[in-house]
Design an enzyme around this catalytic site. Structure first.
Site, PDB file in Angstrom:
ATOM      1  N   ASP A 152      21.544 -22.217  48.554  1.00 33.37           N
ATOM      2  CA  ASP A 152      20.651 -21.102  48.372  1.00 33.37           C
ATOM      3  C   ASP A 152      19.978 -21.247  47.022  1.00 33.37           C
ATOM      4  OD1 ASP A 152      19.802 -18.515  48.488  1.00 33.37           O
ATOM      5  OD2 ASP A 152      21.422 -17.430  48.059  1.00 33.37           O
ATOM      6  N   ASN A 203      19.437 -36.613  50.108  1.00 30.37           N
ATOM      7  CA  ASN A 203      18.382 -35.693  49.761  1.00 30.37           C
ATOM      8  C   ASN A 203      17.400 -35.910  48.496  1.00 30.37           C
ATOM      9  OD1 ASN A 203      18.136 -33.202  47.627  1.00 30.37           O
ATOM     10  ND2 ASN A 203      20.343 -33.893  47.906  1.00 30.37           N
ATOM     11  N   PHE A 211      14.129 -30.271  43.191  1.00 33.11           N
ATOM     12  CA  PHE A 211      14.028 -29.050  42.686  1.00 33.11           C
ATOM     13  C   PHE A 211      13.035 -27.955  43.333  1.00 33.11           C
ATOM     14  CE2 PHE A 211      16.577 -29.816  38.296  1.00 33.11           C
ATOM     15  CZ  PHE A 211      17.794 -30.066  38.968  1.00 33.11           C
ATOM     16  N   SER A 227      20.906 -33.790  38.811  1.00 31.37           N
ATOM     17  CA  SER A 227      20.347 -34.264  40.134  1.00 31.37           C
ATOM     18  C   SER A 227      19.309 -35.681  39.679  1.00 31.37           C
ATOM     19  CB  SER A 227      19.061 -33.131  40.317  1.00 31.37           C
ATOM     20  OG  SER A 227      18.202 -33.480  41.029  1.00 31.37           O
ATOM     21  N   ASN A 243      16.904 -36.556  41.347  1.00 31.49           N
ATOM     22  CA  ASN A 243      15.399 -36.331  41.779  1.00 31.49           C
ATOM     23  C   ASN A 243      14.210 -35.934  40.900  1.00 31.49           C
ATOM     24  OD1 ASN A 243      16.496 -37.086  44.495  1.00 31.49           O
ATOM     25  ND2 ASN A 243      17.369 -35.383  44.810  1.00 31.49           N
ATOM     26  N   THR A 244      15.221 -35.492  39.688  1.00 27.86           N
ATOM     27  CA  THR A 244      14.167 -35.090  38.293  1.00 27.86           C
ATOM     28  C   THR A 244      13.980 -36.089  37.311  1.00 27.86           C
ATOM     29  OG1 THR A 244      14.464 -32.762  39.076  1.00 27.86           O
ATOM     30  CG2 THR A 244      13.598 -33.166  36.884  1.00 27.86           C
ATOM     31  N   LYS A 256      27.216 -29.932  34.920  1.00 31.15           N
ATOM     32  CA  LYS A 256      27.495 -30.561  36.150  1.00 31.15           C
ATOM     33  C   LYS A 256      26.800 -32.045  35.918  1.00 31.15           C
ATOM     34  CE  LYS A 256      26.510 -30.296  41.181  1.00 31.15           C
ATOM     35  NZ  LYS A 256      26.052 -29.480  42.443  1.00 31.15           N
ATOM     36  N   ASN A 273      27.800 -34.183  41.394  1.00 30.41           N
ATOM     37  CA  ASN A 273      26.736 -34.049  41.999  1.00 30.41           C
ATOM     38  C   ASN A 273      26.450 -35.266  42.901  1.00 30.41           C
ATOM     39  OD1 ASN A 273      23.933 -33.399  42.782  1.00 30.41           O
ATOM     40  ND2 ASN A 273      23.703 -32.505  40.599  1.00 30.41           N
ATOM     41  N   GLY A 299      28.412 -35.758  51.023  1.00 32.02           N
ATOM     42  CA  GLY A 299      29.360 -35.881  51.871  1.00 32.02           C
ATOM     43  C   GLY A 299      30.411 -37.226  51.757  1.00 32.02           C
TER      44      GLY A 299
HETATM   45  C1  FMN Z   1      20.248 -30.758  50.492  1.00 35.61           C
HETATM   46  C2  FMN Z   1      21.069 -30.741  49.208  1.00 35.61           C
HETATM   47  C3  FMN Z   1      20.649 -30.017  48.057  1.00 35.61           C
HETATM   48  C4  FMN Z   1      21.118 -29.926  46.864  1.00 35.61           C
HETATM   49  N1  FMN Z   1      20.785 -29.413  45.934  1.00 35.61           N
HETATM   50  C5  FMN Z   1      21.263 -29.302  44.610  1.00 35.61           C
HETATM   51  C6  FMN Z   1      20.795 -28.597  43.332  1.00 35.61           C
HETATM   52  O1  FMN Z   1      19.949 -28.015  43.636  1.00 35.61           O
HETATM   53  N2  FMN Z   1      21.291 -28.442  42.272  1.00 35.61           N
HETATM   54  C7  FMN Z   1      22.796 -29.106  42.368  1.00 35.61           C
HETATM   55  O2  FMN Z   1      23.265 -28.925  41.124  1.00 35.61           O
HETATM   56  N3  FMN Z   1      23.454 -29.676  43.252  1.00 35.61           N
HETATM   57  C8  FMN Z   1      22.755 -29.679  44.568  1.00 35.61           C
HETATM   58  N4  FMN Z   1      23.185 -30.569  45.485  1.00 35.61           N
HETATM   59  C9  FMN Z   1      24.571 -31.184  45.265  1.00 35.61           C
HETATM   60  C10 FMN Z   1      25.665 -30.214  45.882  1.00 35.61           C
HETATM   61  O3  FMN Z   1      25.696 -29.167  45.041  1.00 35.61           O
HETATM   62  C11 FMN Z   1      26.880 -31.074  45.783  1.00 35.61           C
HETATM   63  O4  FMN Z   1      27.373 -31.153  44.338  1.00 35.61           O
HETATM   64  C12 FMN Z   1      26.963 -32.508  46.563  1.00 35.61           C
HETATM   65  O5  FMN Z   1      26.234 -32.352  47.703  1.00 35.61           O
HETATM   66  C13 FMN Z   1      28.420 -32.802  46.825  1.00 35.61           C
HETATM   67  O6  FMN Z   1      29.060 -32.256  47.559  1.00 35.61           O
HETATM   68  P1  FMN Z   1      29.200 -32.369  49.220  1.00 35.61           P
HETATM   69  O7  FMN Z   1      29.527 -33.783  49.310  1.00 35.61           O
HETATM   70  O8  FMN Z   1      30.235 -31.401  49.712  1.00 35.61           O
HETATM   71  O9  FMN Z   1      27.600 -32.116  49.693  1.00 35.61           O
HETATM   72  C14 FMN Z   1      22.466 -30.687  46.693  1.00 35.61           C
HETATM   73  C15 FMN Z   1      22.859 -31.387  47.721  1.00 35.61           C
HETATM   74  C16 FMN Z   1      22.248 -31.285  49.033  1.00 35.61           C
HETATM   75  C17 FMN Z   1      22.980 -32.124  50.097  1.00 35.61           C
END
Ligand code: FMN
Length: 352
Positions: free
Chosen positions: A63, A109, A113, A181, A183-184, A216, A245, A267
């Site tokens: 979100d 992904n 941002f 992240s 991606n930045t 983070k 992350n 995942g």
């Molecule tokens: C589609 C997507 C978008 C994400 N966007 C952010 C983000 O905006 N900021 C952030 O701190 N982490 C972001 N994450 C990372 C998640 O917060 C989380 O730390 C990461 O996916 C590991 O947890 P999981 O294995 O349960 O998905 C994103 C992950 C996914 C899959």
């Protein structure tokens, strides 16, 4: 009987990932995704000076624009982290930028941002707070985290992060600065200890009255980098770390054709590294900073393992995408089962 939640999740998984995401946010924001049952008192958890009905949070990035906070809290998350929000609005990377690796239980992904920007973000949060004649009352129901980032262009982290803390501190129960992240461009360089120290100092100086502050981190640092970062976070007055992350690594066991896509992997294939980083940091931490474990959590057993390893809280994202709100009921049942198998009567007793 038709289970609407499960059917909706089945349908969403057949849609383009971003369309599915938009639909999910929309339905959760409008209260159409259901409501979790009250939590068993054994799951109650204290951390960061806050009280959590259960230790399972929604990780940042689901979100991003704070559109569905109340609906997400109703689903049964123990806390919700919204964002990453950037100072100015920005579209993120071109599509496609979100890939499901179904057989690998993973996502890649490179959203970059995509954010409505801090002005709109704060407008979206305002209805969650109602005046009670005594300031404001938080109405989300569970602790609310706000995750902050910087714009792709024209960013000045030492100015932008403190400014974002100032804009969000009256809404947030805790604030996360996202330095990880993939991606930045350049963002992960802010994890270098000298830069992190300056960043924390700038935030502390500008906002000594801020809520608890978490940093983070990425899973892709050298193992010996985490100790100095932990010390810098402690010296700089941070309250916790989120570990971790998404990863730029591509474990050999990935089978999905999307595995070569650029971006951060989340995942199941992230679990091993996220556990390793948690153990590294936890061994050095001695309970001083709050540790939030994120990365590949899929079962109640995973959760209890991370809590026993020293995490105070956990976060999920990818498992929620694949399973929908039902994942929360399952995780909590499994967690309670694992606790009873291990003779743990309450999560609170783990930290005594
Ligand atoms: C589609 C997507 C978008 C994400 N966007 C952010 C983000 O905006 N900021 C952030 O701190 N982490 C972001 N994450 C990372 C998640 O917060 C989380 O730390 C990461 O996916 C590991 O947890 P999981 O294995 O349960 O998905 C994103 C992950 C996914 C899959």
């Amino acid at each position: 009987m038709l289970d609407i939640g499960k059917t909706a999740t089945w349908l969403l998984r057949r849609l383009n990932p971003e369309t599915a995401h938009e639909l999910a946010i929309h339905s959760i924001a409008h209260g159409l995704a259901g409501r979790g049952k009250p939590d068993h008192s054994a799951l109650r958890t204290e951390a960061l000076g806050l009280s959590f009905p259960n230790p399972i949070g929604l990780a940042a990035g689901f979100d991003k624009n704070a559109r569905a906070v109340r609906g997400l809290a109703r689903l049964g998350f123990g806390f919700v982290e919204t964002g990453t929000v950037t100072p100015r609005p920005q579209p993120g990377n071109p599509r496609p930028r979100l890939f499901r690796l179904v057989d690998d239980h993973a996502i890649i992904n490179r959203m970059g941002f995509n954010s409505c920007g801090i002005d709109r973000f704060c407008q979206n949060l305002t209805p969650l707070f109602r005046p009670d004649g005594n300031g404001t009352v938080k109405a989300a129901g569970v602790p609310l985290g706000i995750n902050l980032g910087i714009n792709k262009t024209g960013a000045d982290p030492l100015v932008d992060y403190p400014a974002l803390v100032g804009r969000t501190k009256s809404y947030a129960d805790y604030i996360t600065i996202n330095l990880s992240s993939p991606n930045t461009p350049g963002l992960r360089d802010l994890q270098a200890t000298d830069m992190l120290a300056r960043l924390l100092d700038a935030i502390q100086t500008a906002h000594p009255d801020r809520p608890p502050l978490l940093v983070k981190l990425a899973p892709d640092l050298e193992d010996d980098a985490y100790g100095p970062i932990l010390q810098t976070a402690l010296d700089g007055g941070a309250d916790g770390l989120i570990l971790t992350n998404t990863t730029l690594a591509r474990p050999a066991r990935l089978t999905d054709p999307h595995r070569e896509e650029a971006g951060g992997l989340s995942g199941a294939p992230l679990a091993e590294r996220a556990r390793h980083v948690l153990q590294l940091v936890s061994d050095l931490n001695n309970g001083r900073l709050c540790l939030v474990s994120s990365g590949g959590i899929e079962t109640g057993k995973d959760i209890l393992e991370r809590l026993k390893m020293g995490a105070d809280l956990v976060q999920v994202y990818t498992a929620f995408i694949y399973e929908g709100p039902a994942v929360l009921t399952r995780l909590k049942q499994e967690l309670l089962h694992e606790m009873s198998r291990s003779g743990i009567r309450t999560l609170a007793s783990l930290r005594r």
